[in-house]
Scaffold this active site. Sequence first.
Site, PDB file in Angstrom:
ATOM      1  N   HIS A  26       0.852  -1.190   0.000  1.00 42.58           N
ATOM      2  CA  HIS A  26       0.000   0.000   0.000  1.00 42.58           C
ATOM      3  C   HIS A  26       0.890   1.244   0.000  1.00 42.58           C
ATOM      4  CE1 HIS A  26      -2.935   2.979   1.219  1.00 42.58           C
ATOM      5  NE2 HIS A  26      -3.873   2.115   0.865  1.00 42.58           N
ATOM      6  N   GLU A  71      -3.760   2.097  -7.119  1.00 38.13           N
ATOM      7  CA  GLU A  71      -4.125   3.136  -6.159  1.00 38.13           C
ATOM      8  C   GLU A  71      -3.224   4.354  -6.309  1.00 38.13           C
ATOM      9  OE1 GLU A  71      -6.470   1.306  -2.758  1.00 38.13           O
ATOM     10  OE2 GLU A  71      -4.452   1.750  -2.127  1.00 38.13           O
TER      11      GLU A  71
HETATM   12  P1  PGA Z   1      -9.655   5.820   0.453  1.00 41.88           P
HETATM   13  O1  PGA Z   1      -8.437   4.827   0.615  1.00 41.88           O
HETATM   14  O2  PGA Z   1     -10.807   5.022  -0.086  1.00 41.88           O
HETATM   15  O3  PGA Z   1      -9.912   6.346   1.845  1.00 41.88           O
HETATM   16  O4  PGA Z   1      -9.223   6.890  -0.499  1.00 41.88           O
HETATM   17  C1  PGA Z   1      -8.193   3.854  -0.332  1.00 41.88           C
HETATM   18  C2  PGA Z   1      -7.014   3.039   0.136  1.00 41.88           C
HETATM   19  O5  PGA Z   1      -6.001   3.602   0.478  1.00 41.88           O
HETATM   20  O6  PGA Z   1      -7.082   1.832   0.224  1.00 41.88           O
END
Ligand code: PGA
Length: 228
Positions: free
Chosen positions: A105, A154
């Site tokens: 992440h 992401e």
């Molecule tokens: P968010 O986070 O939906 O709060 O933007 C997504 C993530 O980091 O998994």
Amino acid sequence: MDKLSSMSSKKFFIANWKSHKTPGDVVNFLESVKKGLQNINLENKTIIIAPPYPLLPSLKEGITSNNLPFEVSSQDVSAFDEGAYTGEVSARLIKNFASYAIIGHSERRESFKESDDFLLKKVEFALKEGLTPIYCVQNEDQGIPPGVRIVAYEPPTAIGTGNPDDPNHIEEVFNKIKEKYPEVSVLYGGSVNKNNISIFLNVPNLSGFLIGGASLDLSSFLSLLSQW
Ligand code: PGA
């Protein structure tokens, strides 16, 4: 249907609770969510909840005792086996409570300086212990370790900002990832909420969502799930 195509036709919904919630919150969430699920079509949906480490046992137990259609993921995994690694949590331990592990992440890459090489070790230990990695990439150029089958795209500018990536751009990124790694299921994450989830649903190759903030609140969680 072979194993790979059955994986890519699955719809993943991953709730990343980050550093939120207490044991009491988990009990309340699981007791209340059951009623809300009754009106939602769950066919072909894999719903995965990723709580902070100390909540993994109570989440697993609560899912079983409430007979809920949820799977459990850790938010990370150690790059080392069991041993003298203070503060680490090994795949060997996690597998008792979870079937999946989020790896790479951007909050870990940025705040804890986790490199691709380091993340490769995490993937190797996860796979060795039978955990399915949910591997996060921030763009189409980041390498994906061998054995990974679920990838979450992401972009950091979209995470927790209220500014999700543009669906056309997501499509481009997905295409590039699928060109290089046709075997992976690609998910999108970053500021998805109940008011905007519909704009992503037609993105080709989309196999699901990794949702942070909007997965914490029960009514928001259920609304997202019913729209996906
Ligand atoms: P968010 O986070 O939906 O709060 O933007 C997504 C993530 O980091 O998994």
